[in-house]
Design a protein around this motif. Structure first.
Motif, mmCIF file in Angstrom:
data_model
loop_
_atom_site.group_PDB
_atom_site.id
_atom_site.type_symbol
_atom_site.label_atom_id
_atom_site.label_comp_id
_atom_site.label_asym_id
_atom_site.label_seq_id
_atom_site.Cartn_x
_atom_site.Cartn_y
_atom_site.Cartn_z
ATOM 1 N N GLY A 176 -12.088 11.405 -14.762
ATOM 2 C CA GLY A 176 -11.595 10.016 -14.698
ATOM 3 C C GLY A 176 -12.338 9.229 -13.621
ATOM 4 O O GLY A 176 -12.743 8.084 -13.830
ATOM 5 N N TYR A 177 -12.537 9.866 -12.467
ATOM 6 C CA TYR A 177 -13.256 9.180 -11.380
ATOM 7 C C TYR A 177 -14.700 8.894 -11.796
ATOM 8 O O TYR A 177 -15.232 7.806 -11.562
ATOM 9 N N LEU A 178 -15.335 9.919 -12.420
ATOM 10 C CA LEU A 178 -16.735 9.741 -12.832
ATOM 11 C C LEU A 178 -16.852 8.631 -13.877
ATOM 12 O O LEU A 178 -17.816 7.874 -13.894
ATOM 13 N N ILE A 212 11.342 11.751 9.149
ATOM 14 C CA ILE A 212 10.763 10.756 10.061
ATOM 15 C C ILE A 212 9.321 10.505 9.641
ATOM 16 O O ILE A 212 8.569 11.457 9.417
ATOM 17 N N ASP A 213 8.939 9.247 9.523
ATOM 18 C CA ASP A 213 7.535 8.960 9.196
ATOM 19 C C ASP A 213 7.074 7.708 9.933
ATOM 20 O O ASP A 213 7.828 6.747 10.100
ATOM 21 N N ALA A 214 5.803 7.752 10.331
ATOM 22 C CA ALA A 214 5.221 6.634 11.062
ATOM 23 C C ALA A 214 5.118 5.383 10.186
ATOM 24 O O ALA A 214 5.150 4.259 10.691
ATOM 25 N N GLY A 223 1.941 21.257 3.019
ATOM 26 C CA GLY A 223 0.965 20.206 2.734
ATOM 27 C C GLY A 223 -0.329 20.422 3.486
ATOM 28 O O GLY A 223 -0.665 21.535 3.903
ATOM 29 N N GLU A 224 -1.048 19.333 3.683
ATOM 30 C CA GLU A 224 -2.405 19.391 4.228
ATOM 31 C C GLU A 224 -2.478 20.009 5.621
ATOM 32 O O GLU A 224 -3.518 20.512 6.031
ATOM 33 N N ILE A 225 -1.375 20.020 6.362
ATOM 34 C CA ILE A 225 -1.366 20.630 7.698
ATOM 35 C C ILE A 225 -1.637 22.137 7.612
ATOM 36 O O ILE A 225 -2.091 22.757 8.569
ATOM 37 N N PRO A 234 -13.988 16.230 -2.202
ATOM 38 C CA PRO A 234 -13.438 15.550 -3.377
ATOM 39 C C PRO A 234 -13.027 14.110 -3.113
ATOM 40 O O PRO A 234 -12.924 13.303 -4.027
ATOM 41 N N LEU A 235 -12.807 13.802 -1.833
ATOM 42 C CA LEU A 235 -12.385 12.439 -1.497
ATOM 43 C C LEU A 235 -13.393 11.389 -1.899
ATOM 44 O O LEU A 235 -13.047 10.244 -2.158
ATOM 45 N N LEU A 236 -14.674 11.785 -1.904
ATOM 46 C CA LEU A 236 -15.713 10.796 -2.169
ATOM 47 C C LEU A 236 -15.498 10.151 -3.526
ATOM 48 O O LEU A 236 -15.495 8.928 -3.662
ATOM 49 N N GLY A 260 2.982 8.725 2.255
ATOM 50 C CA GLY A 260 1.897 9.391 2.980
ATOM 51 C C GLY A 260 0.554 8.772 2.664
ATOM 52 O O GLY A 260 0.455 7.609 2.266
ATOM 53 N N GLN A 261 -0.477 9.577 2.816
ATOM 54 C CA GLN A 261 -1.840 9.095 2.618
ATOM 55 C C GLN A 261 -2.120 8.838 1.139
ATOM 56 O O GLN A 261 -2.730 7.843 0.767
ATOM 57 N N TYR A 262 -1.643 9.733 0.304
ATOM 58 C CA TYR A 262 -2.015 9.695 -1.114
ATOM 59 C C TYR A 262 -1.275 8.591 -1.863
ATOM 60 O O TYR A 262 -1.864 7.878 -2.668
#
Ligand SMILES: Cc1cc2nc3c(=O)[nH]c(=O)nc-3n(C[C@H](O)[C@H](O)[C@H](O)COP(=O)(O)OP(=O)(O)OC[C@H]3O[C@@H](n4cnc5c(N)ncnc54)[C@H](O)[C@@H]3O)c2cc1C
Length: 456
Positions: A207-209, A31-33, A306-308, A161-163, A39-41
């Motif tokens: 890669g992000y940098l 079930i997912d909203a 996961g993140e939970i 790290p999200l930044l 998901g988020q990623y």
């Protein structure tokens, strides 16, 4: 609707959990909203959006889509999209979930896997409630989920790290990111130890940098947004250098004109359903669900992945999901490949060391409280200002979360403390000198999601 295993969440943890349980022979309902898995990623664009390369803004897209395909192809799995679980109940032999949205009704199963992820933590500052100030996750959702940029002149600020990840997404989507500000300085990263430079993650960060360097976006450690101003929406931010405890360094304030601000200070795991079921949480008010090596919570036949269970990134979430799926199928009497599970557990434990180092590198320091003024809103749903919270502690004698909630209404609104909860606990901790005994109280919500009275 019945199955052996029900999974809440179709993100990087939930999809592998469903696949692993089904491969072991269990029938599974996911079930997912959201309308589509990821998901988020791996948030996906709506079905009717036409794009040349759906994976352009994603990492690990090939593995993710293989999982999405198996949700459809495996006839033991049923994916219920666009549906939110608002209540979970448990009897000795089964779990019953009450759902709203596309599927209104109940789902029953022998075992439950919670893969509900986390939301970014946001710290208040004067002006944080102006339109145009959003979380980096919301900015990612706009870009990845709708193909919309949050603004034209954007500052990304916070810690964690999200930044870098989200600034890179914004840059690649064509947004002008003026600066990326990390309130933690290089000393904190050094003190976190060498594990924070795990090979795969170092490549990802590089890669992000590279994306930031190409767009000439400066990354500034030990700096923070301490205020935002604007007439009806954000137009300018005040930036300052901060010391190790995040107190402003005098004389360093400067202003920048912006039309959007993206902030995030780490994550708060979405533990509402887990707490309501009685699962143990880690202490301290920014709680995660406690699990063992097989992702079992302290409640029989309830697993979490996961993140939970703590913030460790999408790769670890996927490993945890696979372990939880196999363990849940095992609990329902199906045969699992134990050698494979042992290998996954070992890989997860190794990856967790990186996650622990990352946590050490991105602490939240109490100095953020010195950025606030008396009229800074702390609880946005109930519009409770800092002065009200401080007077409840100093004058009304509130010493725990419950009495603070009763005297101020903090945490009683629409989000049920998902946003203000950890900040209220921090304010109490600093004012009283101790973490309140009931720090996790704000996390437990019997009704996990807003629901119409007619559905009760
Ligand atoms: C902006 C942003 C950028 C990120 N960038 C990176 C990165 O670059 N690298 C990296 O490794 N990690 C990154 N992460 C972290 C990554 O998103 C997580 O590690 C990963 O998504 C965790 O997966 P999960 O399955 O635990 O949770 P999520 O991906 O959050 O999935 C949880 C799912 O549960 C569903 N859900 C929750 N509650 C309910 C309910 N009551 N009813 C029904 N459904 C529900 C949600 O709709 C969601 O789909 C980022 C996170 C964010 C927010």
């Amino acid at each position: 609707m019945d199955a052996d295993v029900v999974v809440i969440g179709a993100g990087p943890a939930g999809v592998p959990a469903a696949v692993a349980a089904a491969r072991a022979g269990a029938t599974v309902i996911v079930i997912d909203a959201a309308d589509r898995p990821g998901g988020q990623y791996h948030r996906q664009l709506p079905h009717d959006f036409e794009v040349e390369d759906a994976g352009a803004l994603h990492h690990g897209w090939r593995d993710a889509t293989a999982g999405f395909d198996e949700l459809v192809a495996n006839d033991r799995i049923r994916h219920i999209a666009g549906t939110r679980v608002w209540l979970a109940e448990r009897s000795p032999d089964r779990v019953t979930l009450h759902t709203t949205g596309a599927h209104r009704g109940t789902v029953r199963a022998q075992a439950l896997i919670l893969a509900t992820g986390a939301a970014e933590r946001v710290l208040p500052f004067p002006g944080w409630d102006l339109p145009g100030v959003l979380t980096v996750g919301a900015a990612q959702a706009l870009v990845k989920g709708q193909g919309v940029r949050p603004g034209h002149r954007v500052v990304v600020a916070g810690t964690g790290p999200l930044l870098l990840a989200s600034a890179s997404t914004l840059v690649r989507a064509g947004t002008q990111v003026l600066e990326v500000l990390d309130a933690n300085g290089p000393g904190t990263w050094r003190a976190a130890g060498p594990r924070v430079l795990a090979p795969g993650k170092a490549v990802e960060a590089a890669g992000y940098l590279r994306d930031l360097a190409r767009s000439r976006t400066p990354y500034r450690p030990a700096q923070a947004i301490i205020a935002a101003t604007g007439d009806g929406r954000v137009e300018s931010v005040t930036i300052a250098a901060v010391d190790r405890d995040w107190h402003v360094v005098d004389g360093t304030q400067r202003h920048l004109d912006v039309d959007a601000v993206c902030v995030a200070y780490g994550f708060s795991p979405n533990v509402g359903i887990a707490a309501a079921l009685g699962c143990d949480l880690t202490p301290g008010g920014g709680p995660a669900v406690v699990v063992d090596r097989l992702q079992r919570t302290t409640v029989p036949r309830v697993f979490a992945a996961g993140e939970i269970t703590g913030v460790a990134g999408a790769d670890v979430a996927a490993l945890e999901g696979a372990v939880a799926g196999a363990a849940a199928a095992d609990a329902c009497g199906h045969d699992v490949d134990r050698a494979l599970v042992r290998r996954q557990v070992r890989r997860r434990e190794k990856a967790q060391r990186f996650a622990a180092a990352l946590q050490r590198a991105t602490p939240i320091r109490h100095g953020w409280q010195s950025w606030l003024t008396d009229d800074t809103v702390v609880c946005r749903c109930e519009e409770v200002e800092l002065a009200t919270v401080r007077s409840a502690i100093a004058e009304a004698g509130a010493r725990d979360v419950r009495s603070l909630k009763m005297t101020t209404r903090c945490g009683m609104g629409w989000c049920q403390a998902a946003i203000c909860g950890p900040n209220v606990v921090d304010l109490l901790t600093v004012a009283t000198g101790a973490i309140p005994d009931d720090a996790n109280r704000l996390a437990a919500r019997s009704i996990a999601e807003p629901v119409a009275l007619s559905e009760l």
